[in-house]
Design a protein around this motif. Structure first.
Motif, short mmCIF file in Angstrom:
data_model
loop_
_atom_site.label_atom_id
_atom_site.label_comp_id
_atom_site.label_asym_id
_atom_site.label_seq_id
_atom_site.Cartn_x
_atom_site.Cartn_y
_atom_site.Cartn_z
N SER A 182 0.80 -1.22 0.00
CA SER A 182 0.00 0.00 0.00
C SER A 182 0.84 1.27 0.00
O SER A 182 0.29 2.36 -0.21
CB SER A 182 -0.94 0.00 1.21
N LEU A 236 -6.67 5.09 8.79
CA LEU A 236 -6.29 3.95 7.96
C LEU A 236 -5.66 2.84 8.78
O LEU A 236 -5.88 1.65 8.50
CB LEU A 236 -5.34 4.38 6.85
N ALA A 241 -7.07 -0.88 9.13
CA ALA A 241 -6.25 -2.05 8.81
C ALA A 241 -6.24 -3.06 9.96
O ALA A 241 -6.20 -4.28 9.74
CB ALA A 241 -4.83 -1.62 8.47
N VAL A 276 -6.72 -0.08 1.64
CA VAL A 276 -6.17 -0.42 2.95
C VAL A 276 -6.27 -1.92 3.19
O VAL A 276 -7.35 -2.50 3.03
CB VAL A 276 -6.94 0.32 4.06
N VAL A 279 -7.96 4.49 -0.44
CA VAL A 279 -7.24 5.57 0.23
C VAL A 279 -7.56 6.93 -0.37
O VAL A 279 -7.84 7.90 0.35
CB VAL A 279 -5.72 5.29 0.19
N ALA A 328 -1.24 5.64 2.91
CA ALA A 328 -0.90 4.75 1.81
C ALA A 328 -1.00 5.50 0.49
O ALA A 328 -1.50 6.63 0.43
CB ALA A 328 -1.83 3.54 1.82
N TYR A 340 -12.17 2.32 2.56
CA TYR A 340 -10.96 1.52 2.44
C TYR A 340 -10.10 1.96 1.25
O TYR A 340 -8.89 1.75 1.25
CB TYR A 340 -11.31 0.04 2.32
N TYR A 392 -2.35 6.90 7.83
CA TYR A 392 -1.78 5.87 8.70
C TYR A 392 -1.28 6.50 10.01
O TYR A 392 -1.64 6.07 11.10
CB TYR A 392 -0.60 5.18 8.00
#
Length: 356
Positions: free
Chosen positions: A170, A241, A245, A281, A309, A275, A307, A204
């Protein structure tokens, strides 16, 4: 001694010998699961380098207004550039800060290449002609911060009992980078104190460098707590994110900034790493022990999580910058700029990835 209720994580220990790494990984896991925020030391950025970056921010915000407006964000469909105080919204209320945003420095796609609205996020930054040194300095600084987040992401893979390269697919080649220089002017008593309203970050991980003034606050089970500056340390928080995940095992936490008092100016630099925009994700397969503690990502009808990104990032950009949305994204799809009704999901939310 801990500087605040937030834990202190030593990045050098995460890269060190096993006897140092194991207890620091355990501390990192607790911080990310219980609070979603921590201080980061041992990251390799000297105090002098941090002061230099904040001094550059101070020089930019001191420029004449016409110089700053020449690189105003509303001119950029890629959401790059300057915003006046009150131009950005959080929960539909104006944030009392001015800021300068940059992202990955890349060429914009042609109209023939664009298939989804989020692809318009891809493009060049705007740079003020009065400070030609900003481009070289900030792009280099952004790369260094990105390197720190990649190291942390590898540590989180270990925390989640995953293969070391579980996130590589990712982020390979071009993780999404977004950095802000931020100025919070002092506000009179009785006026709004919303430096930035309560929110979660969409990526993230986020790294924040503060000057010596307080203002950042984090929501905990016992209420809001301050996150005062710790000399030399960065503040790190988990983004949506990473919560997605890990199926909610790791915690993306609401946070806000309270405006400083009259006569005080607060500066900070925030870096958001996600990502690649074209990535999905990964939904990680957790061990039975970890899975039993994963409660799923927090559901908020006012903040649907995607999901995909690019869709997740664009959602936040459109909501926060209505002037850019109105000028450049009037034909954006419902999934990117409308909120689903409570209890409903959008098509993007249904398109969940298979477990990795």
């Amino acid at each position: 001694m801990e500087h605040s209720p937030l834990p202190i994580i030593e990045l050098a220990a995460l890269n060190g010998a096993p006897d140092l790494r194991r207890p620091m990984l355990a501390k990192l896991a607790a911080a990310a699961r219980e609070v979603g925020f921590f201080y980061l030391t041992g990251h390799g950025l000297s105090d002098g380098e941090q002061r230099e970056t904040l001094a550059l921010a101070e020089r930019f915000f001191a420029l004449p207004e016409q110089e700053k407006l020449a690189v105003q964000m509303v001119n950029s469909p890629h959401f790059r550039g300057y915003n006046r105080v009150g131009a950005e919204l959080t929960r539909q209320q104006p944030d009392l800060r001015e800021q300068f945003d940059i992202m990955n420095e890349v060429q914009a796609l042609s109209s023939a290449q664009i298939r989804d609205p989020w692809q318009r996020l891809i493009g060049p930054n705007q740079w003020p002609t009065a400070l030609p040194e900003m481009k070289t300095h900030l792009l280099a600084w952004q790369e260094r911060l990105s390197g720190i987040t990649l190291t942390l992401l590898t540590a989180f893979a270990e925390v989640l009992e995953q293969p070391a390269g579980v996130f590589d697919g990712s982020i390979r080649s071009a993780p999404y980078q977004h950095m802000k220089l931020i100025h919070y002017p002092g506000q009179e008593a009785g006026s709004s104190s919303q430096g930035v309203g309560a929110h979660k970050d969409p990526g993230y991980l986020t790294l924040v460098m503060q000057d010596h003034h307080s203002g950042l606050e984090v929501e905990t089970a016992t209420g809001w707590i301050p996150v005062p500056p710790l000399p030399g340390a960065l503040v790190v928080n988990i983004g949506e994110l990473l919560e997605l995940a890990s199926n909610g095992y790791l915690k993306a936490t609401l946070h806000r900034v309270v405006s400083p008092p009259p006569g005080v100016s607060r500066l900070s630099c925030a870096f958001f790493m996600a990502a690649r925009l074209d990535a999905t994700v990964p939904l990680l397969t957790l061990s039975p022990e970890l899975a039993a503690q994963a409660q799923g990502p927090e559901s908020d009808p006012a903040n649907p999580l995607f999901y995909q990104v690019g869709e997740n990032v664009l959602k936040g950009r459109l909501r926060s910058h209505p002037d850019v949305a109105a000028r450049h994204y009037t034909a954006a799809p419902a999934s990117a700029n409308q909120q689903p009704a409570s209890g409903q999901t959008t098509n993007s939310e249904r398109r969940q990835p298979q477990p990795a």
